[in-house]
Design a protein around this motif. Structure first.
Motif, PDB file in Angstrom:
ATOM      1  N   ALA A   1       2.673   9.946   0.996  1.00 50.65           N
ATOM      2  CA  ALA A   1       2.554  11.078   0.058  1.00 50.65           C
ATOM      3  C   ALA A   1       3.799  11.956   0.059  1.00 50.65           C
ATOM      4  O   ALA A   1       3.792  13.096   0.514  1.00 50.65           O
ATOM      5  N   ALA A   2       4.865  11.390  -0.495  1.00 44.17           N
ATOM      6  CA  ALA A   2       6.168  12.056  -0.498  1.00 44.17           C
ATOM      7  C   ALA A   2       6.137  13.423  -1.171  1.00 44.17           C
ATOM      8  O   ALA A   2       6.926  14.297  -0.834  1.00 44.17           O
ATOM      9  N   GLY A   3       5.244  13.618  -2.131  1.00 40.69           N
ATOM     10  CA  GLY A   3       5.220  14.877  -2.876  1.00 40.69           C
ATOM     11  C   GLY A   3       4.499  16.004  -2.168  1.00 40.69           C
ATOM     12  O   GLY A   3       4.557  17.158  -2.598  1.00 40.69           O
ATOM     13  N   SER A   4       3.796  15.689  -1.069  1.00 43.09           N
ATOM     14  CA  SER A   4       3.089  16.729  -0.324  1.00 43.09           C
ATOM     15  C   SER A   4       4.107  17.570   0.446  1.00 43.09           C
ATOM     16  O   SER A   4       5.248  17.159   0.644  1.00 43.09           O
TER      17      SER A   4
ATOM     18  N   ILE B   1      10.974   5.117   4.455  1.00 41.86           N
ATOM     19  CA  ILE B   1      10.183   4.449   3.416  1.00 41.86           C
ATOM     20  C   ILE B   1       9.082   5.433   3.032  1.00 41.86           C
ATOM     21  O   ILE B   1       8.243   5.783   3.859  1.00 41.86           O
ATOM     22  N   ALA B   2       9.127   5.931   1.800  1.00 37.73           N
ATOM     23  CA  ALA B   2       8.150   6.930   1.365  1.00 37.73           C
ATOM     24  C   ALA B   2       7.183   6.319   0.370  1.00 37.73           C
ATOM     25  O   ALA B   2       7.521   5.365  -0.333  1.00 37.73           O
ATOM     26  N   THR B   3       5.967   6.879   0.305  1.00 36.10           N
ATOM     27  CA  THR B   3       5.016   6.435  -0.715  1.00 36.10           C
ATOM     28  C   THR B   3       4.670   7.606  -1.624  1.00 36.10           C
ATOM     29  O   THR B   3       4.748   8.762  -1.221  1.00 36.10           O
ATOM     30  N   ALA B   4       4.299   7.290  -2.860  1.00 35.42           N
ATOM     31  CA  ALA B   4       3.808   8.309  -3.796  1.00 35.42           C
ATOM     32  C   ALA B   4       2.947   7.609  -4.829  1.00 35.42           C
ATOM     33  O   ALA B   4       2.943   6.377  -4.915  1.00 35.42           O
TER      34      ALA B   4
ATOM     35  N   HIS C   1       1.815   3.893  -3.857  1.00 33.69           N
ATOM     36  CA  HIS C   1       0.617   3.567  -3.067  1.00 33.69           C
ATOM     37  C   HIS C   1      -0.625   3.346  -3.939  1.00 33.69           C
ATOM     38  O   HIS C   1      -1.671   2.959  -3.436  1.00 33.69           O
ATOM     39  N   ARG C   2      -0.501   3.573  -5.257  1.00 34.70           N
ATOM     40  CA  ARG C   2      -1.631   3.277  -6.152  1.00 34.70           C
ATOM     41  C   ARG C   2      -1.575   1.835  -6.658  1.00 34.70           C
ATOM     42  O   ARG C   2      -2.605   1.185  -6.784  1.00 34.70           O
ATOM     43  N   SER C   3      -0.346   1.371  -6.917  1.00 37.40           N
ATOM     44  CA  SER C   3      -0.249   0.041  -7.545  1.00 37.40           C
ATOM     45  C   SER C   3       0.308  -1.042  -6.620  1.00 37.40           C
ATOM     46  O   SER C   3       0.238  -2.219  -6.939  1.00 37.40           O
TER      47      SER C   3
END
Ligand SMILES: [Zn+2]
Length: 355
Positions: free
Chosen positions: A187-190, A208-211, A231-233
């Protein structure tokens, strides 16, 4: 310099966002509140900006560790100017620009003296167990006051303390991240994500970031992430393995909880370290124990951090090597809308109230 007390109208009341019941954003009411009076050794701060945190949502819902007594004023992350001093408080002057360390501890116990403030039995957080910064004035111990350089805006300062303190503690003090390691940040945007990406990079790690959206992935890369996974797709575990030549991540920064925990364990390399500071999606996580022992994994809990941790991170912030990320700035009176915005999870970085 403003009048030291009663900055609003000088009649013993200030404007604040007061919570008189637990519940949705509608329980946040902009109204008059009593003017806080600093006790000996404390400072009174004229709040100029206060950032939101997920802890505000838990506290508002009455679902933080223990429900807070009502009425209550939220707000952990505060920047402003010193309005008054409670008696003789050396080193500070009214009018001085400051930001506040959110954790208040006894300062005398073994944990405090060892620099382990957040393990103090009396540890409390401004805006959680103590009145916070959704108000024109707030009081706190002098030990929590950090002088703010002129070049740093109140909004940027308010967006810094809690999440950078948390991420610093997780990566530097608990997981002891090292140059060349692969670090997975969910959750890079948190707020924690934004801080963790920058801190891991600063310590020489590959991030390695996820969003959940392509727009957020681009922002994560702009912030310093070397790789970004949707992380959704995408399948995060297999992507981490692919990106690390089947090794896995040396460190996983976990703050999401139930929705990601099992994948966090699976994404770890042999002798990998998982460090967790929160569980925004729920507190139950499935751990397959054979991974834990066969891969010799370590799991670290992390909670806030010490005042020294925050000072270490703040020095890099003031030097321009870490930056706070502000998504939106709203007036204090619109705290309800700010909470609705945070609950929608469409933001990247911090939502800040201007006071
Ligand atoms: Zn203590």
């Amino acid at each position: 310099m403003e009048a030291a007390r009663g900055t609003a109208r000088g009649d013993g009341v200030v404007k604040a966002v007061v919570m008189r019941a637990y519940g949705g954003p509608e329980v946040l009411r902009y109204e008059d509140a009593p003017d806080p009076v600093p006790q000996p050794g404390e400072v009174l701060v004229r709040v100029r900006a206060c950032a939101l945190n997920h802890l505000d949502i838990w506290t508002r819902l009455g679902q933080a560790g223990r429900p807070v007594p009502l009425p209550h004023i939220l707000g952990n992350d505060i920047a402003g100017e010193i309005a008054a001093l409670g008696g003789l408080v050396p080193g500070f002057n009214p009018g001085q620009r400051v930001m506040l360390s959110p954790g208040v501890s006894c300062g005398r116990c073994r944990m405090c003296l060892a620099g382990e403030d957040s393990s103090c039995r009396e540890y409390r957080i401004l805006g959680y167990q103590l009145p916070g910064g959704y108000a024109e004035l707030v009081r706190c111990p002098a030990a929590n006051v950090i002088a703010l350089p002129d070049g740093i805006s109140f909004e940027d300062a308010a967006a810094f303390p809690l999440v950078f303190l948390t991420a610093w503690r997780m990566l530097v003090r608990r997981a002891e991240v090292r140059p060349g390691e692969d670090v997975l940040v969910w959750a890079a945007g948190s707020g924690v994500g934004v801080a963790a990406i920058q801190i891991a990079r600063l310590f020489g790690a590959r991030v390695i970031a996820t969003a959940g959206t392509d727009e957020k992935l681009a922002k994560a890369r702009a912030l310093g992430a070397d790789e970004a996974i949707n992380h959704r797709s995408e399948d995060v575990v297999s992507e981490v393995r692919r990106l690390t030549g089947r090794k896995g991540a040396d460190v996983v920064v976990e703050h999401v909880g139930e929705a990601t925990w099992e994948r966090s364990i699976l994404a770890l390399a042999h002798r990998g370290r998982l460090v967790t500071c929160g569980a925004t999606t729920g507190a139950q996580g499935r751990t397959e124990l054979r991974h834990l022992f066969a891969k010799q994994l370590s799991i670290f809990g992390s909670y806030m951090g010490s005042k020294a941790d925050l000072l270490d991170a703040a020095a890099l912030f003031f030097a321009g090597r870490l930056r706070s990320v502000v998504h939106a700035v709203l007036p204090l009176a619109e705290a309800r809308r700010a909470h609705e915005m945070m609950e929608a999870s469409e933001h990247f970085g911090k939502i800040v109230l201007r006071v």
